[in-house]
Design a protein around this motif. Sequence first.
Motif, mmCIF file in Angstrom:
data_model
loop_
_atom_site.group_PDB
_atom_site.id
_atom_site.type_symbol
_atom_site.label_atom_id
_atom_site.label_comp_id
_atom_site.label_asym_id
_atom_site.label_seq_id
_atom_site.Cartn_x
_atom_site.Cartn_y
_atom_site.Cartn_z
ATOM 1 N N LEU A 71 -14.992 -22.699 5.810
ATOM 2 C CA LEU A 71 -15.376 -21.538 5.052
ATOM 3 C C LEU A 71 -16.542 -22.232 4.004
ATOM 4 C CD1 LEU A 71 -12.085 -19.770 3.709
ATOM 5 C CD2 LEU A 71 -13.831 -18.720 5.285
ATOM 6 N N ASP A 72 -17.372 -21.173 3.558
ATOM 7 C CA ASP A 72 -18.253 -21.450 2.752
ATOM 8 C C ASP A 72 -17.521 -21.899 1.581
ATOM 9 O OD1 ASP A 72 -19.220 -19.613 0.348
ATOM 10 O OD2 ASP A 72 -21.000 -20.458 1.520
ATOM 11 N N ASP A 73 -18.458 -22.974 0.678
ATOM 12 C CA ASP A 73 -17.576 -23.562 -0.636
ATOM 13 C C ASP A 73 -17.292 -22.486 -1.626
ATOM 14 O OD1 ASP A 73 -17.778 -25.757 0.446
ATOM 15 O OD2 ASP A 73 -19.303 -26.645 -0.534
ATOM 16 N N GLY A 74 -18.182 -21.405 -1.552
ATOM 17 C CA GLY A 74 -17.866 -20.394 -2.445
ATOM 18 C C GLY A 74 -16.693 -19.633 -2.184
ATOM 19 N N LEU A 75 -16.412 -19.414 -1.050
ATOM 20 C CA LEU A 75 -15.369 -18.647 -0.506
ATOM 21 C C LEU A 75 -14.144 -19.449 -0.695
ATOM 22 C CD1 LEU A 75 -16.267 -16.717 2.565
ATOM 23 C CD2 LEU A 75 -15.643 -15.666 0.602
ATOM 24 N N SER A 94 -15.199 -11.036 4.835
ATOM 25 C CA SER A 94 -15.916 -9.683 4.591
ATOM 26 C C SER A 94 -15.597 -9.177 3.259
ATOM 27 C CB SER A 94 -15.179 -8.700 5.468
ATOM 28 O OG SER A 94 -13.779 -8.493 4.933
ATOM 29 N N THR A 95 -14.752 -9.646 2.432
ATOM 30 C CA THR A 95 -14.740 -9.283 1.138
ATOM 31 C C THR A 95 -14.423 -10.322 0.237
ATOM 32 O OG1 THR A 95 -12.398 -8.725 0.961
ATOM 33 C CG2 THR A 95 -13.998 -6.925 1.508
ATOM 34 N N ARG A 96 -15.069 -10.711 -0.688
ATOM 35 C CA ARG A 96 -14.737 -12.009 -1.549
ATOM 36 C C ARG A 96 -13.141 -11.829 -2.050
ATOM 37 N NH1 ARG A 96 -18.768 -15.592 -2.069
ATOM 38 N NH2 ARG A 96 -17.792 -16.592 -3.660
ATOM 39 N N PRO A 97 -12.451 -12.970 -2.059
ATOM 40 C CA PRO A 97 -11.092 -12.827 -2.494
ATOM 41 C C PRO A 97 -10.910 -12.168 -3.674
ATOM 42 C CG PRO A 97 -11.268 -14.718 -1.107
ATOM 43 C CD PRO A 97 -12.740 -14.043 -1.354
ATOM 44 N N SER A 113 -13.409 -21.943 -2.871
ATOM 45 C CA SER A 113 -13.425 -22.026 -4.124
ATOM 46 C C SER A 113 -12.398 -20.815 -4.986
ATOM 47 C CB SER A 113 -14.643 -22.219 -5.198
ATOM 48 O OG SER A 113 -15.312 -20.969 -5.202
ATOM 49 N N GLU A 114 -12.326 -19.704 -4.205
ATOM 50 C CA GLU A 114 -11.750 -18.615 -4.630
ATOM 51 C C GLU A 114 -10.331 -18.791 -4.051
ATOM 52 O OE1 GLU A 114 -13.560 -14.916 -3.623
ATOM 53 O OE2 GLU A 114 -15.643 -15.815 -4.798
ATOM 54 N N LEU A 115 -9.931 -19.645 -3.306
ATOM 55 C CA LEU A 115 -8.425 -19.456 -2.710
ATOM 56 C C LEU A 115 -7.764 -20.758 -3.306
ATOM 57 C CD1 LEU A 115 -9.613 -19.319 1.177
ATOM 58 C CD2 LEU A 115 -8.948 -17.830 -0.387
ATOM 59 N N GLU A 156 -12.861 -10.372 -5.407
ATOM 60 C CA GLU A 156 -13.248 -8.859 -5.563
ATOM 61 C C GLU A 156 -12.493 -7.969 -4.522
ATOM 62 O OE1 GLU A 156 -17.341 -9.235 -4.191
ATOM 63 O OE2 GLU A 156 -18.011 -10.298 -5.866
ATOM 64 N N SER A 157 -11.627 -8.458 -3.757
ATOM 65 C CA SER A 157 -11.167 -7.529 -3.110
ATOM 66 C C SER A 157 -9.713 -6.805 -3.821
ATOM 67 C CB SER A 157 -10.414 -8.346 -1.916
ATOM 68 O OG SER A 157 -9.577 -9.153 -2.244
ATOM 69 N N SER A 158 -9.120 -5.917 -3.212
ATOM 70 C CA SER A 158 -8.028 -5.100 -3.730
ATOM 71 C C SER A 158 -6.801 -5.989 -3.844
ATOM 72 C CB SER A 158 -7.894 -4.137 -2.875
ATOM 73 O OG SER A 158 -7.203 -4.268 -1.712
ATOM 74 N N PRO A 159 -5.893 -5.452 -4.623
ATOM 75 C CA PRO A 159 -4.635 -6.432 -4.530
ATOM 76 C C PRO A 159 -3.824 -6.458 -3.566
ATOM 77 C CG PRO A 159 -4.663 -4.967 -6.672
ATOM 78 C CD PRO A 159 -5.964 -4.530 -5.604
ATOM 79 N N GLN A 160 -4.008 -5.219 -2.705
ATOM 80 C CA GLN A 160 -3.378 -5.244 -1.247
ATOM 81 C C GLN A 160 -3.665 -6.136 -0.319
ATOM 82 O OE1 GLN A 160 -4.818 -2.535 -2.842
ATOM 83 N NE2 GLN A 160 -2.730 -1.285 -3.348
ATOM 84 N N VAL A 161 -5.370 -6.327 -0.354
ATOM 85 C CA VAL A 161 -5.782 -7.201 0.654
ATOM 86 C C VAL A 161 -5.523 -8.808 0.254
ATOM 87 C CG1 VAL A 161 -8.267 -8.264 1.201
ATOM 88 C CG2 VAL A 161 -7.788 -5.827 1.190
ATOM 89 N N GLN A 162 -5.413 -8.953 -1.267
ATOM 90 C CA GLN A 162 -4.988 -10.233 -1.566
ATOM 91 C C GLN A 162 -3.623 -10.468 -1.041
ATOM 92 O OE1 GLN A 162 -5.796 -10.712 -5.740
ATOM 93 N NE2 GLN A 162 -8.175 -10.108 -5.515
#
Length: 164
Positions: free
Chosen positions: A109-113, A42-45, A115-117, A47-53
């Motif tokens: 997951l989508d490759d873009g997502l 729902s929110t790119r990792p 790559s953020e993990l 771009e998400s808040s520190p709490q969500v991360q």
Amino acid sequence: FASTVFKIIALTSLFCHSPNYIENAIYGRKWLNKLVLQLIESTRPIESSPQVQSIIKDQTQSLLTLFLKKETALSPSGSGATKAPSWEASQLTRVTKLIYELVDSFDALDDGLLSELSWLTPMLSKCMESSNETVRQNVHKLQQKMAKVTAPVEEVESTENSET
């Protein structure tokens, strides 16, 4: 009327059992996995808040650690519990299924997502020590995919840094 009510209560008490806390914990863990995946999607990792991360990382780490602890406790070289009670073996089976689901979900997951993990790689590396061959294979497959999708990102970043 009162005797009918007592009969109904007696019958329902025969079929109602006290809650199984292990079942509840596994069920809750399954929903936490779904939450983690929904938060990622729902929110790119990045771009998400520190709490969500923090939730995403902590809950992923928690499941992987739980799996490795359960597996180690039941292994002959672990705590010596070679004749583990069936409920412990059942727990490991259910946690292993959760690991399969989580790794498969990350892999889908989508490759873009994905790559953020990059923080996921060290966590997954610990699973390569698992005695479960399917877990090792699935994790290895995910790690290879992550290496492919994060390599171009890292190359672009290093190129940008060297130009400045």
